[in-house]
Design a protein around this motif. Sequence first.
Motif, mmCIF file in Angstrom:
data_model
loop_
_atom_site.group_PDB
_atom_site.id
_atom_site.type_symbol
_atom_site.label_atom_id
_atom_site.label_comp_id
_atom_site.label_asym_id
_atom_site.label_seq_id
_atom_site.Cartn_x
_atom_site.Cartn_y
_atom_site.Cartn_z
ATOM 1 N N ASN A 34 -7.546 0.734 1.737
ATOM 2 C CA ASN A 34 -5.886 0.829 1.242
ATOM 3 C C ASN A 34 -5.385 1.258 0.380
ATOM 4 O OD1 ASN A 34 -4.866 0.112 4.948
ATOM 5 N ND2 ASN A 34 -5.537 -0.897 4.253
ATOM 6 N N GLN A 49 -5.190 -4.127 8.262
ATOM 7 C CA GLN A 49 -5.243 -5.310 6.530
ATOM 8 C C GLN A 49 -6.104 -6.165 6.292
ATOM 9 O OE1 GLN A 49 -3.627 -9.091 9.233
ATOM 10 N NE2 GLN A 49 -3.574 -9.256 7.339
ATOM 11 N N THR A 67 0.947 -0.937 -0.310
ATOM 12 C CA THR A 67 -0.234 0.174 0.322
ATOM 13 C C THR A 67 0.547 1.641 -0.153
ATOM 14 O OG1 THR A 67 -0.060 0.311 2.394
ATOM 15 C CG2 THR A 67 -1.673 -1.540 1.105
ATOM 16 N N PHE A 96 -1.058 3.359 4.972
ATOM 17 C CA PHE A 96 -1.348 1.653 5.682
ATOM 18 C C PHE A 96 -1.932 3.026 6.306
ATOM 19 C CE2 PHE A 96 -1.385 -1.564 8.986
ATOM 20 C CZ PHE A 96 -2.226 -2.635 8.365
ATOM 21 N N ASN A 97 -4.083 1.935 6.608
ATOM 22 C CA ASN A 97 -4.714 2.767 7.948
ATOM 23 C C ASN A 97 -5.160 2.147 8.606
ATOM 24 O OD1 ASN A 97 -6.579 0.500 7.256
ATOM 25 N ND2 ASN A 97 -8.138 1.261 6.119
ATOM 26 N N ASN A 147 1.176 -4.022 5.441
ATOM 27 C CA ASN A 147 1.582 -2.055 6.126
ATOM 28 C C ASN A 147 3.396 -2.138 6.375
ATOM 29 O OD1 ASN A 147 2.072 -0.978 9.153
ATOM 30 N ND2 ASN A 147 1.276 -2.515 10.150
#
Length: 300
Positions: free
Chosen positions: A172, A167, A160, A163-164, A230
Motif C-alpha cells: 500500500n 490493511q 494510503t 488501498f489494495n 482503507n
Amino acid sequence: MSAQLRRNAITGQQDALDLALAEASTENKTVIIAMVNKAYVEGDDKSMLDLFLDSFWLGESTRDLVNHLLLVNVDQASYERCKFLRLHCYKLETDGVKFDSEEVYMSKEFVKMMWRRTLFLGQVLKRGYNFIFTDTDVLWLRNPFQRLSFNKNIDLQISTDRFNGNQWSESNPLNTGFYMIRSNKKTMSLFDLWYSRKNNSIGQKEQDVLNGILHGGVFKKLGLKVSFLNTLYFSGFCEDSKDIVAVTTVHANCCRTISAKITDLLAVVDDWKRFKRSGVSEISTFGNLTHKACAHSWGK
C-alpha cells in the motif's frame, strides 16, 4: 547567544511544548496535531485552516475533538491567528528558516518543512504522547477514533494514496498526511532513524524516505505493527471513497497548490451538506467529484 542562554531557550521551548501537549491531551495521552504557516491561515475568502476547522463543525461527532487539537505554528502570523481562534497553539522554532509562504509541493522549502515536522513529531513521541497527525487539507467528516483500532499491539495506522484491499500489506502506498501512532520505544526508534536519513535523501521528501524504510525491511526489524487505512473510510483525491455513509476523512492529496485544494475540498463540503440535508436513504454516494482544480494545479 551564550551557551547558557541557548540552554535556557531550549528548556523554555520544552516547557512550552509539555504544557501545550498536556492541555490538548485526552485522558490516555493522545493528541491531534496539525502544522500550519501564514499561507494556510490567510486567504482571499476562506483559508485552508478555516476549511479544516469548518469540517469539525460540520462533521458527525467531531466538534469536541477540537479540544484535543494542537496547532503547531511555524511563523508568527499563524501563531497569532491560532491564539485569536482560542485553540491550543504551539510556536515552533525553525532555526532561522522562514516557512511563512506557500511551499509548493517538492520545492526545497517544502522538503525542509516536512523534515522539520518529522523532527518535531519525534519529540512528541519522546514525551510519551500518542498522536494523530493530520494535514490541514484533510476534512474530518466523522470521528476517526471510531474507525481507528485501539489495539495496543498496533503501533502505526497510516493513510494510503490507494488501498489494495489488505490493511497489513506493505505494498500500500503510504501517505504521511494522516496517521495515528503510539508512543513507545519502537516508534521513537523509527522516528530517530527516519530523521537521520534527512541528509542522504536529496530530491526526496520525508514520505519517500519513510516508504524506503518500510520496503527496506526496517519496520519488521524494529518489530513495528503497521495497519494501512482503507480509502473507503480514509479517503483522498488520489482514490475517492464512493460511500458518503462510510467516509470519515477526505484528504486533498494528489494536488499541488493551496488554492486548488480549497476549491476542490469546497466541492466535497457541498456534497456533505447535501447528504446531511437529504438523509441516508436518499443519498449514499458523493457526486461526481472530478477535482478539476487539483488536476490543473500540476501544470502551474
